[in-house]
Design a protein around this motif. Structure first.
Motif, PDB file in Angstrom:
ATOM      1  N   ILE A   1       3.868   4.298   5.561  1.00 32.62           N
ATOM      2  CA  ILE A   1       3.420   3.538   4.365  1.00 32.62           C
ATOM      3  C   ILE A   1       3.101   4.415   3.043  1.00 32.62           C
ATOM      4  O   ILE A   1       2.506   5.581   3.423  1.00 32.62           O
ATOM      5  CB  ILE A   1       2.221   2.541   4.883  1.00 32.62           C
ATOM      6  CG1 ILE A   1       1.104   3.549   5.131  1.00 32.62           C
ATOM      7  CG2 ILE A   1       2.660   1.681   5.805  1.00 32.62           C
ATOM      8  CD1 ILE A   1      -0.199   2.264   5.272  1.00 32.62           C
TER       9      ILE A   1
ATOM     10  N   ASN B   1      -1.920   6.566   5.388  1.00 38.40           N
ATOM     11  CA  ASN B   1      -1.367   7.819   4.863  1.00 38.40           C
ATOM     12  C   ASN B   1      -1.789   9.164   4.777  1.00 38.40           C
ATOM     13  O   ASN B   1      -0.937   9.880   5.460  1.00 38.40           O
ATOM     14  CB  ASN B   1      -1.027   7.460   3.207  1.00 38.40           C
ATOM     15  CG  ASN B   1      -0.206   8.347   2.684  1.00 38.40           C
ATOM     16  OD1 ASN B   1      -0.368   9.217   2.414  1.00 38.40           O
ATOM     17  ND2 ASN B   1       1.068   7.923   2.732  1.00 38.40           N
TER      18      ASN B   1
ATOM     19  N   ASP C   1       6.350   9.053   1.262  1.00 37.78           N
ATOM     20  CA  ASP C   1       5.296   8.938   2.309  1.00 37.78           C
ATOM     21  C   ASP C   1       4.412  10.317   2.311  1.00 37.78           C
ATOM     22  O   ASP C   1       3.137  10.232   2.574  1.00 37.78           O
ATOM     23  CB  ASP C   1       5.864   8.426   3.803  1.00 37.78           C
ATOM     24  CG  ASP C   1       6.443   6.991   3.670  1.00 37.78           C
ATOM     25  OD1 ASP C   1       6.158   6.600   2.704  1.00 37.78           O
ATOM     26  OD2 ASP C   1       6.993   6.540   4.455  1.00 37.78           O
TER      27      ASP C   1
ATOM     28  N   SER D   1       6.317  -0.585  -4.763  1.00 40.69           N
ATOM     29  CA  SER D   1       4.868  -0.258  -4.359  1.00 40.69           C
ATOM     30  C   SER D   1       4.183  -0.225  -5.516  1.00 40.69           C
ATOM     31  O   SER D   1       2.915  -0.676  -5.453  1.00 40.69           O
ATOM     32  CB  SER D   1       4.853   0.954  -3.288  1.00 40.69           C
ATOM     33  OG  SER D   1       4.606   2.124  -4.069  1.00 40.69           O
TER      34      SER D   1
ATOM     35  N   HIS E   1      -4.346   1.474   3.065  1.00 37.46           N
ATOM     36  CA  HIS E   1      -3.211   2.739   2.714  1.00 37.46           C
ATOM     37  C   HIS E   1      -3.415   4.129   2.552  1.00 37.46           C
ATOM     38  O   HIS E   1      -3.013   5.069   3.197  1.00 37.46           O
ATOM     39  CB  HIS E   1      -2.568   2.170   1.387  1.00 37.46           C
ATOM     40  CG  HIS E   1      -1.544   1.139   1.364  1.00 37.46           C
ATOM     41  ND1 HIS E   1      -0.201   1.578   1.575  1.00 37.46           N
ATOM     42  CD2 HIS E   1      -1.573  -0.215   1.498  1.00 37.46           C
ATOM     43  CE1 HIS E   1       0.438   0.427   1.713  1.00 37.46           C
ATOM     44  NE2 HIS E   1      -0.105  -0.549   1.560  1.00 37.46           N
TER      45      HIS E   1
ATOM     46  N   GLY F   1       5.013  -0.450   9.671  1.00 35.94           N
ATOM     47  CA  GLY F   1       4.143   0.040   8.632  1.00 35.94           C
ATOM     48  C   GLY F   1       3.322  -1.102   7.670  1.00 35.94           C
ATOM     49  O   GLY F   1       2.319  -1.143   7.713  1.00 35.94           O
ATOM     50  N   SER F   2       4.412  -1.759   7.136  1.00 39.40           N
ATOM     51  CA  SER F   2       4.079  -2.786   6.074  1.00 39.40           C
ATOM     52  C   SER F   2       3.252  -4.104   6.816  1.00 39.40           C
ATOM     53  O   SER F   2       2.290  -4.325   6.316  1.00 39.40           O
ATOM     54  CB  SER F   2       5.124  -3.514   5.537  1.00 39.40           C
ATOM     55  OG  SER F   2       5.746  -2.151   4.674  1.00 39.40           O
TER      56      SER F   2
END
Lengths: 485, 621
Positions: free
Chosen positions: A452, A439, A380, A463, A435, A167-168
């Motif tokens: 994420i 998301n 998340d 975060s 993001h 994800g990151s």
């Protein structure tokens, strides 16, 4: 001093205001997500809302500190910060304890854990800005993007590989938006979209029979796309329809012959499609040689590479991906219904959001997020609580605030005289945009589950602080635009 | 601005952003307003995943006798988040027949993170466990009235025989750390805690299944989702057949009553453990159900340490039984030949005296027969001093180290790494390093460690190792790792000793004479040629331990037995008769000396041993 006053004035208070609104909404919403009949108050340190309050205070402190640092230092130390970050990323998997399958968290002791990947977004943006704003640098061809691409890929690969935090790592893709703004050929973005389309076709219909011997729907669609590219770009390259029409007839004729042979002679339709593309390529090679339009060679290469890509996707999906990754993709594409297994999370989050209706069930009244198990609902999957308790109306407001915020960042970026600031600004906007898209796409079932966080809404200090630093460096750079000249 | 040419791209990018946000909004609109499907699902239906537990594998003995099977039990679990504000507590307490106070106390305990570390309001927590059908019948009829509470079926164990508790082990609720180690487990699950139940947990447990149920917004179950299309059936655990002969095990445990000690029997050519008895023991049935905790605590606090499996976890000086393996190694190392004589009288009887009266000097076979201490001291000395001592004692230490390696090749002084036994102690064949530490590298000689020659001193073995030692001698030089799972794949775990097969016949002959006309002659088995060795082991806990090892028949051995009776005195008094009865019982399926057997069973040597097998029956409190 008068300078301080003007510095305060120079900050973009519209962006700061939006930041504050989002942070506060996020905090209030987080309390809604964890609220329980036997839970303590929003300020209690026993719960995550209380802890998040401390993180928020910390974030404000960080914002303040970043705001008083001289703007030029960010520019000067860009490379140093980047190199240090790469170092930290490299040692992270060694010293990290495994958390949910990834090795990306460093335990600082006392329950404080940080994720260096957050830091990497910022320092990579700074390094990219530094390199691409250097004197005489301009994106003229793909070759000019080689080093920026390496700057971007290095942290990405470390995070994806040794740290196993897909994800990151994907967040770095968002820098493509900045590349485009700085002159990257738009066809590359287009190519990305086409690549995703082909991948989806292969996954979705790769094994879908056509009722004809050997052909698969996904494969025919993909070769169809390639044929279309040939036809369209032939028109673009020559400026007239003649060559396009000839290519179109080649593909049409070949498709007919292929169908007939597949039906009667047992020819594999997939092979007929490939032959069609190859004949198209031979014709274009003739054009390239006879008219000296060398760009046709590029088109030929693109055609052949696309076919190779389709085969690799097929191989990647069916042989390389792990079963749970394959399942996630299949469930997202609605190819597989699995409410008890992989699809459970998404199914539950869709029910939670969907049950909110237009105005929602009211603050703290969500039953789905309370009673049922929406997983990770304070990290998340935090958007479920917004969707359920505030309905479409609340979701709309949050999304509009985000859109406003990101567009504002772009507006700020565009008013910079210094290329460094503009490039960094586009990176910031890209990260937030990525993001948001991934998301919300994930919780609404549009995209596969990629873990994420939703900036400012998901629980977690790492975060929140990451986004705050990312943003306030940019706002500080912006505030100094008057000083530079 | 340098990039003016590209300024238009700002609008392209902005357009992309707006477009994506619109797509997201469209999807939200579709979910929240466009389609009533999700609202309906939330209002009326949601999924509940209920675990379906598999049937645990059964355990059989080598002859197909069922030893361990399953009985149904029920747990009541609770998901805290699902309890509505208007919960009918009084009705619930009536249904499960508990008091209001008890209810409040349990709920408090569940939420108390100190007592219940794995607590989460989202996941099922055990409210009451191990109930019988009649206890939950009323709740089951009216489960829908009590949202948040669920009935979970479990399987508990039950036992056909009230013996072999150490071997079989038991199952119990998994701990928090078990759950962290193996994600298969969830809170409230059962897993093997000891014995075979523990070592073969992974094959016995099977695989859990899942049932997808629909329920409404208040948590009430509406039935199966799509007729069970998404259910996963549980996979039953695999049955296991043990090498244990339960009748022989029971026979051994009977004889151990009122004594501290252990009897181990092995089939020599397969390494299959026929009997692994340890006393004091308990009836495995007392470790089932709700009484498990209390009974476990009382076993734990018992000064005779019943929970310790003496067969594998207790180390004893082997005494004279050690002379058998000593003889093998000394022959191999060239310290002695089968005909080397040593005197037993005069100066020869120093520093270790002989405890039996016989002619002097003696050679090997006679020495074993009469358990002649001076012979074995001289043989040990000669073997260790074969190369002299050297300047820094290094030649002696090298030779000692070699002796140790040879002894250990009989499976002694170390745990069986490739065995399937729950817990083993390594026993001790002392190392050079240990003596160096005690006496300094130059400070020890053969004389210093003379007690080892007759199985005293620092040498310690577990009963299992002792049995394996006899099995190895019976096999003439190899052993198969002793094991409990009757599975042919175990047969490949074969270990050859460092002693050449040619030497074993002398030792075997000596052991035959022991029972024929030597120290164990009173334990001769009518009609069976058996080979044995008695031992009387001095120890620091009072009277000598009575030790005996035996195998039979002499040719083509079928069983090897080791017996240790703590503080029983002479080997010939207790251990030898028991060993001979074991052999006879196994080889002939009957006993020709019932009086002897009764005497063994009814004699009490240690009055502290509590016989927990009497009064068995109640499974639940």
């Amino acid at each position: 001093m008068a300078g301080e006053r003007s510095l305060i004035k120079a900050f973009d208070w519209q962006a700061i205001g939006l930041y504050l609104v989002l942070v506060v909404l996020g905090w209030v919403n987080l309390y809604g997500a964890i609220y329980d009949f036997d839970q303590s108050t929003i300020m209690s340190l026993d719960n995550r809302a209380g802890k998040q309050f401390l993180w928020i205070l910390g974030a404000f402190g960080i914002a303040l500190v970043l705001s008083v640092v001289e703007a030029k230092y960010y520019n000067i130390f860009s490379y140093a910060i980047y190199i240090i970050t790469i170092g930290i990323l490299l040692i992270t998997p060694i010293i990290a304890k495994e958390t949910k399958g990834s090795l990306s968290w460093i335990d600082l002791g006392g329950g404080v854990k940080i994720q260096p990947a957050e830091l990497a977004k910022i320092s990579t943006a700074m390094a990219l800005a530094k390199f691409m704003s250097s004197y005489g640098y301009k994106v003229r061809s793909l070759r000019d993007l080689l080093i920026p691409a390496l700057i971007m890929l290095a942290p990405m690969l470390i995070i994806m590989g040794p740290q196993k935090e897909t994800g990151s790592a994907l967040v770095f893709v968002s820098f493509l938006l900045m590349f485009y703004r700085e002159g990257m050929n738009g066809n590359i973005l287009l190519a990305g979209v086409v690549a995703i389309l082909m991948f989806v076709s292969v996954v979705a219909w790769g094994t879908e029979p056509l009722g004809v011997y050997g052909g698969s729907l996904g494969f025919v669609i993909c070769t169809g796309i390639v044929a279309l590219i040939q036809v369209i770009f032939a028109r673009k390259l020559t400026g007239r329809f003649r060559e396009s029409l000839i290519l179109l007839s080649i593909h049409g004729l070949m498709t007919l012959i292929g169908l007939v042979l597949a039906q009667n002679a047992g020819l594999n339709l997939n092979i007929a499609c490939i032959i069609s593309i190859v004949i198209g390529c031979i014709y274009m090679a003739y054009l390239a040689l006879s008219t000296y339009r060398r760009t046709f060679w590029v088109l030929i290469a693109v055609s052949l590479l696309s076919i190779g890509y389709v085969f690799s996707c097929d191989y990647l999906f069916h042989h390389m991906l792990r079963p749970h990754q394959r399942d996630r993709i299949m469930v997202t594409l609605n190819l597989k219904e699995d409410p008890s297994g992989v699809g459970y999370n998404v199914n539950q989050s869709q029910i939670a959001i969907g049950s909110g209706g237009f105005f929602g069930k009211g603050y703290l009244n969500g039953t789905q997020t309370k009673l049922k198990y929406v997983p990770e609902q304070d990290t998340d999957f935090i958007f479920c609580t917004i969707g359920e308790e505030f309905g479409f109306f609340g979701s709309l407001i949050v999304l509009l605030l985000y859109a406003w915020f990101i567009l504002r960042l772009i507006a700020i970026a565009e008013r910079q005289r210094d290329a460094y600031n503009r490039i960094y600004g586009y990176c910031v906007a890209g990260v937030f945009f990525f993001h948001l898209t991934i998301n919300i796409g994930m919780v609404t079932g549009l995209l596969p589950v990629i873990g994420i966080p939703l900036p400012f809404f998901s629980y977690g200090g790492s975060s929140l602080w990451g986004f705050t630093i990312l943003l306030f460096i940019f706002l500080r750079l912006d505030a100094s635009r008057a000083e530079s000249y | 601005m340098i990039n003016d040419r590209l300024y238009y791209r700002r609008y392209v990018i902005s357009a992309i952003i707006v477009l994506v946000v619109l797509v997201l909004l469209y999807q939200l609109f579709h979910l929240q307003i466009g389609s009533p499907k999700y609202k309906d699902m939330a209002d009326s239906n949601a999924f509940l995943k209920r675990t379906v537990f598999p049937v645990r594998g059964l355990i059989y003995d080598r002859n197909g006798e069922l030893l361990v099977y399953n009985q149904a039990a029920y747990d009541i679990t609770v998901i805290m988040r699902e309890i509505p504000a208007d919960f009918d507590t009084t009705g619930f307490c009536e249904a499960v027949k508990i008091s209001r106070e008890r209810f409040d106390e349990r709920m408090g305990d569940i939420k108390n993170l100190r007592k219940n570390r794995g607590y989460s309001p989202y996941t099922p927590q055990t409210f009451m466990s191990q109930l019988k059908m009649e206890d939950i019948a009323q709740l089951q009829e009216s489960e829908f009235r009590f949202p948040g509470f669920y009935i979970q079926q479990h399987t508990l164990r039950d036992y056909t025989y009230s013996c072999a508790a150490h071997v079989l082990g038991s199952i119990g609720e998994v701990s928090h750390s078990d759950i962290e180690r193996d994600p298969y487990y969830a809170s409230g699950d059962y897993a093997g805690r000891d014995g075979v139940e523990y070592t073969y947990e992974n094959s016995l447990r099977g695989e859990k299944g899942v049932e997808v149920l629909l329920r409404d917004s208040k948590g009430r179950i509406k039935g199966s989702y799509e007729n069970g299309a998404f259910d996963k059936a549980p996979k039953a655990g695999e049955n296991i057949t043990l090498t244990i002969d339960i009748k022989l095990q029971e026979f051994a445990e009977q004889m151990l009553q009122g004594k501290l000690g252990s009897i181990v029997a092995i089939e020599p050519h397969t390494g299959e453990i026929l009997t692994l008895a340890s006393n004091p023991t308990w009836d495995p049935a007392i470790m089932i159900g709700r009484q498990r905790g209390n009974n476990y605590m009382s076993l734990l606090n018992d000064p005779t340490k019943p929970l310790m499996n003496r067969a594998t976890q207790a180390s004893y000086a082997p005494g004279s039984t050690f002379k058998t393996v000593q003889a093998c190694v000394e022959l191999e190392l060239g310290g002695i030949t089968p005909s080397t004589p040593f005197p037993c009288s005069g100066t020869g009887s120093k520093p270790i005296r002989c405890t039996h009266s016989h002619g002097s000097p003696v050679a090997l076979v006679k020495a074993i027969e009469q358990s002649c201490n001076p012979y074995f001291w001289h043989a040990y000395r000669v073997t260790l001093e074969k190369n002299g001592y050297g300047n820094g004692n290094e030649k002696f230490r090298d030779q000692y180290s070699k002796w140790r390696t040879y002894i250990m090749s009989f499976g002694l002084g170390k745990t069986f790494e490739d065995a399937d036994l729950y817990q083993q102690k390594s026993g001790r064949i002392p190392s050079v390093e240990m003596y160096d530490k005690w006496y300094g590298p130059k400070g020890w000689k053969a004389l210093t460690i003379r007690s080892n020659s007759i199985g005293q001193g620092e040498v310690e073995l577990t009963p299992l190792q002792l049995a394996n030692m006899v099995a190895t001698i019976a096999n003439g030089g190899y052993y198969i790792t002793p094991h409990l799972n009757k599975n042919d794949s175990m047969l490949s775990r074969r270990h050859q000793t460092l002693v050449s097969p040619k030497w074993f016949s002398y030792v075997q002959e000596g052991m035959f004479s022991v029972l024929d006309h030597g120290t164990g002659r009173r334990s001769q088995i009518p009609g069976i040629d058996a080979c044995g060795k008695t031992g009387t082991a001095q120890n620091s806990h009072g009277k000598d331990h009575s030790v005996f090892v035996v195998y039979a028949p002499k040719d083509n051995p079928k069983i090897a037995v080791a017996v240790i009776i703590e503080n029983g005195g002479f080997g010939a008094t207790w251990a030898a008769p028991m060993g001979s009865l074991m052999v006879e019982r196994y080889l002939t399926d009957s006993i020709s000396r019932p009086d002897l057997y009764d005497r063994m069973c009814n004699s009490v040597i240690n009055t502290n041993v509590i016989d927990r097998k009497h009064g068995r029956g109640k499974k639940f409190d």
